[in-house]
Design a protein around this motif. Sequence first.
Motif, PDB file in Angstrom:
ATOM      1  N   ASN A 169     -12.458 -60.684 -12.418  1.00  0.00           N
ATOM      2  CA  ASN A 169     -13.552 -60.632 -11.444  1.00  0.00           C
ATOM      3  C   ASN A 169     -13.652 -61.828 -10.499  1.00  0.00           C
ATOM      4  O   ASN A 169     -14.129 -61.692  -9.391  1.00  0.00           O
ATOM      5  CB  ASN A 169     -14.883 -60.476 -12.165  1.00  0.00           C
ATOM      6  N   HIS A 263     -21.447 -54.327 -11.199  1.00  0.00           N
ATOM      7  CA  HIS A 263     -20.553 -53.802 -10.176  1.00  0.00           C
ATOM      8  C   HIS A 263     -19.716 -52.629 -10.700  1.00  0.00           C
ATOM      9  O   HIS A 263     -19.350 -51.718  -9.956  1.00  0.00           O
ATOM     10  CB  HIS A 263     -19.633 -54.922  -9.683  1.00  0.00           C
ATOM     11  N   ASP A 264     -19.409 -52.663 -11.996  1.00  0.00           N
ATOM     12  CA  ASP A 264     -18.459 -51.682 -12.549  1.00  0.00           C
ATOM     13  C   ASP A 264     -19.093 -50.610 -13.417  1.00  0.00           C
ATOM     14  O   ASP A 264     -18.416 -49.660 -13.802  1.00  0.00           O
ATOM     15  CB  ASP A 264     -17.398 -52.419 -13.390  1.00  0.00           C
ATOM     16  N   ARG A 300     -20.216 -61.802  -6.578  1.00  0.00           N
ATOM     17  CA  ARG A 300     -20.611 -60.841  -7.615  1.00  0.00           C
ATOM     18  C   ARG A 300     -20.411 -59.381  -7.197  1.00  0.00           C
ATOM     19  O   ARG A 300     -20.573 -58.476  -8.000  1.00  0.00           O
ATOM     20  CB  ARG A 300     -22.064 -61.093  -8.036  1.00  0.00           C
ATOM     21  N   LYS A 301     -20.169 -59.114  -5.951  1.00  0.00           N
ATOM     22  CA  LYS A 301     -19.771 -57.766  -5.471  1.00  0.00           C
ATOM     23  C   LYS A 301     -20.849 -56.691  -5.594  1.00  0.00           C
ATOM     24  O   LYS A 301     -20.555 -55.509  -5.610  1.00  0.00           O
ATOM     25  CB  LYS A 301     -18.497 -57.288  -6.162  1.00  0.00           C
ATOM     26  N   TYR A 302     -22.109 -57.057  -5.790  1.00  0.00           N
ATOM     27  CA  TYR A 302     -23.197 -56.067  -5.713  1.00  0.00           C
ATOM     28  C   TYR A 302     -24.370 -56.741  -5.015  1.00  0.00           C
ATOM     29  O   TYR A 302     -24.415 -57.976  -4.894  1.00  0.00           O
ATOM     30  CB  TYR A 302     -23.632 -55.567  -7.108  1.00  0.00           C
ATOM     31  N   LYS A 306     -28.596 -52.575  -5.054  1.00  0.00           N
ATOM     32  CA  LYS A 306     -27.704 -51.767  -5.921  1.00  0.00           C
ATOM     33  C   LYS A 306     -28.044 -52.027  -7.397  1.00  0.00           C
ATOM     34  O   LYS A 306     -28.059 -51.106  -8.212  1.00  0.00           O
ATOM     35  CB  LYS A 306     -26.243 -52.151  -5.660  1.00  0.00           C
ATOM     36  N   TYR A 307     -28.288 -53.292  -7.701  1.00  0.00           N
ATOM     37  CA  TYR A 307     -28.601 -53.658  -9.090  1.00  0.00           C
ATOM     38  C   TYR A 307     -29.872 -52.939  -9.545  1.00  0.00           C
ATOM     39  O   TYR A 307     -29.932 -52.358 -10.627  1.00  0.00           O
ATOM     40  CB  TYR A 307     -28.756 -55.184  -9.187  1.00  0.00           C
TER      41      TYR A 307
END
Length: 467
Positions: A169, A263-264, A300-302, A306-307
């Motif tokens: 990551n 994210h995943d 962190r890609k989000y 979204k969280y």
Amino acid sequence: MKKNFLSTLKTPFFYYIESYGCHMNTSDTEIIISILSKNGFLLTNNLKKAHIILLNTCAIRKKAELSIEKRLDNLRYLKSNNQKIPLFGILGCLSKSEKYSNLIDFSIGPNSYRKIPDIIRLVMMNDEKKIKIHFYYLIIKMKHMKILVPIHNKKKITTFLSITRGCDNMCTFCIVPFTRGRERSSSPYSIIKECENLYEKGYKEVTLLGQNVDSYLWFGGGLKKKIKIDNSNEKIIDFSRLLDLLASKIPFMRIRFSTSNPHDMSDRVIEVISKHSNICKHIHLPVQSGSNKILKLMNRKYTIEKYLSLIQKIRSIVPECSISHDIITGFCNEEEEDHLETISLMNKVKYDYGYMFSYSPRPGTYAYKKLKDNVPENVKKRRLKEIIDLQRIHSIFRMKKYLGTIQEVLIEGKSKKNNQDWYGRNTQNIVVVFPKKLSKIGETVFVKITNCTSATLIGKIDDNENK
Ligand code: 5AD
Ligand code: SF4
């Protein structure tokens, strides 16, 4: 001919081991103990009796590193007068560090544990000088991870099993991708076999471990590719399928997992959690910060939006699910308004519990090299205290919801505070303490909750439910 040093020592060789850091390290320590036992080394709890002293170390934060430095200083007296024995070995994530070179005889990184017996023998056989073997390497070419499993001879009820190792990551603050290497998944067959094995041996709960369990992926041994996973390709096993398979195969074993990455995490995973009663209803979902600006700097890609929608999905599909977090406070460029966004996020989610840290730059990471650690220590400390205090309020809020309810608890052992009480956990991973009555370790009992603190539920066995 000069006598080999090894032959001058009486066998068997005793070793002493201490473990620091995360669950993954605890699990690795069990694996190391198994490897050494299979090779004739004997574990001792007596430092003075040990020929070999091993510290399985953690490098995630500066604080962890400092506590190991302090421990080594305390142990230094055992090796006075430059004697050879005991040998000192540094294992785990700090094995790369050169800092302790005057005391340490060998260091072995987290990808090389199978080599421990050979390395110890090699160091022992060399009586001329200390050997510094830095047996650290990344198995970058390795397509998958051969599962390492401990011999389980201690009578325990719960255990950990690593299903992936390493992490791809590259969160900018995190040293893990550098200490543990690229991510590899174990084969689902070996994971299922090992879990069945554990169940036969009397284990009642297993926690599947990975830095990011949601990116678990098995292509039948092939290289990891970016493809869409749906139900049509039976050969490809992602985390949701692994969970589904495991939960069906061993229906009386409790299954936990950690850590989930926002994210995943897929909808399929949430659906599988809701489908099986033996998959525990708890998700550890580190957010790290409530500010999109900081999340971006952290890679962190989000986003927080979204969280939050993920949290909403979890709560609508698995309403009884507890959610915990990790938050870092005082990351590079964190301003007061970013901190307030973290507080606002916490108020929205009201986590069941969480782990909170003040940012410490780790050498080698992107943040260490490219970003300024520009939040003063006193500000970091103050912000950390504020979020810890807030979490306590939320934890109490969540715990109070259990008052008067009946909880299904797996008994794990004696309560630390009172010998007459058991402790165990409910499906939400909350510790429950209650008087023993006639129950035994390993049993699942129903406990009526009568009281609570911010971290523990207190109750008594409900005779009606347990009939
Ligand atoms: N400083 C502070 N906390 C960190 N963590 C990881 N790296 C650092 C760092 N450099 C925290 C994150 C992660 C948890 C295991 O440790 O919150 O989720
Ligand atoms: Fe570190 Fe991020 Fe990987 Fe977690 S997901 S181990 S924080 S790099």
